[in-house]
Design an enzyme around this catalytic site. Structure first.
Site, PDB file in Angstrom:
ATOM      1  N   LYS A 192       0.841  -1.208   0.000  1.00  0.00           N
ATOM      2  CA  LYS A 192       0.000   0.000   0.000  1.00  0.00           C
ATOM      3  C   LYS A 192       0.877   1.260   0.000  1.00  0.00           C
ATOM      4  O   LYS A 192       0.553   2.253  -0.659  1.00  0.00           O
ATOM      5  CB  LYS A 192      -0.933  -0.025   1.217  1.00  0.00           C
ATOM      6  CG  LYS A 192      -1.777   1.220   1.401  1.00  0.00           C
ATOM      7  CD  LYS A 192      -2.818   1.439   0.305  1.00  0.00           C
ATOM      8  CE  LYS A 192      -3.545   2.767   0.518  1.00  0.00           C
ATOM      9  NZ  LYS A 192      -4.587   3.030  -0.458  1.00  0.00           N
ATOM     10  N   LYS A 260      -0.864  11.669   5.789  1.00  0.00           N
ATOM     11  CA  LYS A 260      -0.570  10.546   6.704  1.00  0.00           C
ATOM     12  C   LYS A 260       0.189   9.442   5.962  1.00  0.00           C
ATOM     13  O   LYS A 260       1.182   8.912   6.451  1.00  0.00           O
ATOM     14  CB  LYS A 260      -1.892   9.997   7.269  1.00  0.00           C
ATOM     15  CG  LYS A 260      -1.840   8.575   7.793  1.00  0.00           C
ATOM     16  CD  LYS A 260      -3.231   8.060   8.190  1.00  0.00           C
ATOM     17  CE  LYS A 260      -4.142   7.650   7.068  1.00  0.00           C
ATOM     18  NZ  LYS A 260      -3.977   6.338   6.490  1.00  0.00           N
TER      19      LYS A 260
HETATM   20  P1  NAP Z   1     -13.167   8.339   7.052  1.00  0.00           P
HETATM   21  O1  NAP Z   1     -14.307   8.623   6.156  1.00  0.00           O
HETATM   22  O2  NAP Z   1     -12.626   9.440   7.903  1.00  0.00           O
HETATM   23  O3  NAP Z   1     -13.568   7.075   7.959  1.00  0.00           O
HETATM   24  C1  NAP Z   1     -12.802   6.601   9.016  1.00  0.00           C
HETATM   25  C2  NAP Z   1     -13.776   6.086  10.043  1.00  0.00           C
HETATM   26  O4  NAP Z   1     -13.051   5.487  11.112  1.00  0.00           O
HETATM   27  C3  NAP Z   1     -14.617   7.196  10.624  1.00  0.00           C
HETATM   28  O5  NAP Z   1     -15.968   6.839  10.509  1.00  0.00           O
HETATM   29  C4  NAP Z   1     -14.167   7.280  12.068  1.00  0.00           C
HETATM   30  O6  NAP Z   1     -15.196   7.528  12.961  1.00  0.00           O
HETATM   31  C5  NAP Z   1     -13.622   5.891  12.326  1.00  0.00           C
HETATM   32  N1  NAP Z   1     -12.574   5.943  13.346  1.00  0.00           N
HETATM   33  C6  NAP Z   1     -11.391   6.589  13.269  1.00  0.00           C
HETATM   34  N2  NAP Z   1     -10.701   6.403  14.397  1.00  0.00           N
HETATM   35  C7  NAP Z   1     -11.450   5.615  15.188  1.00  0.00           C
HETATM   36  C8  NAP Z   1     -11.269   5.076  16.485  1.00  0.00           C
HETATM   37  N3  NAP Z   1     -10.158   5.304  17.186  1.00  0.00           N
HETATM   38  N4  NAP Z   1     -12.264   4.308  16.985  1.00  0.00           N
HETATM   39  C9  NAP Z   1     -13.378   4.094  16.290  1.00  0.00           C
HETATM   40  N5  NAP Z   1     -13.617   4.572  15.050  1.00  0.00           N
HETATM   41  C10 NAP Z   1     -12.654   5.325  14.517  1.00  0.00           C
HETATM   42  O7  NAP Z   1     -11.914   7.753   6.225  1.00  0.00           O
HETATM   43  P2  NAP Z   1     -11.899   6.790   4.958  1.00  0.00           P
HETATM   44  O8  NAP Z   1     -11.673   7.631   3.737  1.00  0.00           O
HETATM   45  O9  NAP Z   1     -13.020   5.828   5.032  1.00  0.00           O
HETATM   46  O10 NAP Z   1     -10.484   6.051   5.215  1.00  0.00           O
HETATM   47  C11 NAP Z   1     -10.360   4.945   6.119  1.00  0.00           C
HETATM   48  C12 NAP Z   1      -9.003   4.279   5.890  1.00  0.00           C
HETATM   49  O11 NAP Z   1      -8.923   3.824   4.534  1.00  0.00           O
HETATM   50  C13 NAP Z   1      -7.803   5.222   6.089  1.00  0.00           C
HETATM   51  O12 NAP Z   1      -6.737   4.513   6.686  1.00  0.00           O
HETATM   52  C14 NAP Z   1      -7.451   5.625   4.659  1.00  0.00           C
HETATM   53  O13 NAP Z   1      -6.092   5.991   4.536  1.00  0.00           O
HETATM   54  C15 NAP Z   1      -7.790   4.371   3.890  1.00  0.00           C
HETATM   55  N6  NAP Z   1      -8.148   4.556   2.474  1.00  0.00           N
HETATM   56  C16 NAP Z   1      -8.998   5.539   2.085  1.00  0.00           C
HETATM   57  C17 NAP Z   1      -9.304   5.677   0.729  1.00  0.00           C
HETATM   58  C18 NAP Z   1     -10.238   6.752   0.221  1.00  0.00           C
HETATM   59  O14 NAP Z   1     -10.255   6.984  -1.002  1.00  0.00           O
HETATM   60  N7  NAP Z   1     -11.018   7.409   1.068  1.00  0.00           N
HETATM   61  C19 NAP Z   1      -8.766   4.787  -0.205  1.00  0.00           C
HETATM   62  C20 NAP Z   1      -7.931   3.768   0.237  1.00  0.00           C
HETATM   63  C21 NAP Z   1      -7.632   3.650   1.588  1.00  0.00           C
HETATM   64  P3  NAP Z   1     -15.851   9.007  13.112  1.00  0.00           P
HETATM   65  O15 NAP Z   1     -16.731   9.140  11.898  1.00  0.00           O
HETATM   66  O16 NAP Z   1     -16.582   8.930  14.382  1.00  0.00           O
HETATM   67  O17 NAP Z   1     -14.693   9.970  13.098  1.00  0.00           O
END
Ligand code: NAP
Length: 312
Positions: A192, A260
């Protein structure tokens, strides 16, 4: 390597055990990526229990037929396999090993699959601590963005134990079209990080090229159109390039998340004594995006930084 076409029925005539449908599945973290991924597990026929910090994040899953739990330990107590899709290493650690975390509720033999993007060393450390509690962990980060998460077309790169991988394969196939076991613990996260080097550097290159075109008095949309047929073609030029032209900076993939990920790359470079000059420049640019208030915007907003520094 498994390549599955989402929506095709290759597993449906197999017995329940080979389709993994006898296993109870949990999902923690229902944000931009986690929500549609969990929905695809439900569509795949899995018995799903979910938890998210905020009730509104859980609501669409409960409406679609998932059971809700009160925290990670409760998810673990109800399940054979638990997936997490949270933000960074500290969050995965909290969910897995914190008070009321997965380890607190797990029965021996539980498989924990973290799909967040975190540092390879952090994934290995969490896996080691979980194994002391009888839990087997796979790191299984993804590429393909929100679009791939919704369509079930993610690329999933996995590190960890092969036997655990074989057990969760049917679930991974319901979320992704390309699922590859790369190697031992941390190998998925290394893959990744390579992905983030390529996507980060390319997003910034597209922004740089579009700004160059515009400042030269040439329509960046026409430049994109012409270059899509040539050697400079990339999905990022096509998709992210179009979003830059539309000035659609809604995430998608938040700039702070890409910061990040480049930070993970730079830390590994430091640890290994490696020169990564293009990644370093890209990491600096994402630092500047976050520092100038664009952290919650999509990483395609990098274009705005180039514009600002070009006298606009
Ligand atoms: P996001 O929309 O911010 O979702 C992350 C979720 O995790 C949020 O709902 C958050 O809750 C929850 N969370 C974070 N910390 C937590 C904790 N300590 N305990 C419980 N829940 C927690 O982000 P995302 O875009 O889905 O990304 C998630 C992961 O996938 C990241 O590592 C990112 O780098 C990776 N990723 C993202 C993409 C993309 O295009 N978005 C693509 C590939 C990989 P709250 O809503 O309450 O804050």
């Amino acid at each position: 390597r498994i390549v599955a076409t989402h929506g095709s029925p290759p597993l449906t005539s197999a017995p329940l055990s080979t389709r993994g449908l006898h296993m109870k599945v949990g999902f923690i973290g229902l944000g931009i990526m986690g929500r549609p991924m969990a929905l695809n597990l439900l569509k795949g026929g899995f018995d799903l229990t979910v938890w998210a910090r905020r009730a509104e994040s859980m609501a669409p899953l409960l409406a679609a037929g998932a059971q809700g739990a009160g925290g990670p330990a409760e998810v673990a107590a109800a399940c054979d396999v638990v997936f997490s899709m949270v933000s960074d290493a500290a969050d995965v650690e909290q969910v897995a090993l914190g008070a009321g975390g997965v380890a607190d509720g797990a029965r021996a033999g539980l498989i924990f699959v973290d799909m967040s993007t975190i540092a390879p060393a952090a994934a290995q450390a969490i896996a080691t601590r979980l194994s002391e509690r009888g839990v087997s962990m796979l790191d299984a980060p993804v590429s393909g963005g929100e679009v791939g998460a919704i369509s079930g077309g993610l690329t999933i790169m996995v590190g960890g134990d092969e036997a655990a991988f074989e057990k969760v394969k049917p679930m991974l196939v319901s979320m992704g079209k390309s699922v590859t076991l790369i190697g031992g613990s941390g190998a998925g996260q290394v893959t990744k990080a390579c992905n983030q080097i390529l996507t980060g550097v390319t997003v910034v290159a597209v922004a740089e090229a579009f700004n160059f075109a515009r400042k030269s008095g040439v329509d960046a949309g026409k430049v994109r159109e012409a270059l899509l047929g040539g050697f400079a073609y990339s999905k990022i030029l096509e998709n992210h390039g179009q979003r830059m032209l539309d000035r659609n900076f809604k995430p998608g993939f938040k700039a702070w998340m890409h910061q990040k990920d480049m930070n993970i790359v730079m830390q590994e470079a430091h640890r290994l004594g490696l020169m990564l000059p293009n990644s370093a420049a890209t990491a600096q640019l994402f630092n500047a995006m976050v520092g100038s208030g664009m952290g919650e915007e999509d990483s395609v907003a990098a274009l705005k930084l180039f514009e600002r520094l070009s006298g606009d």
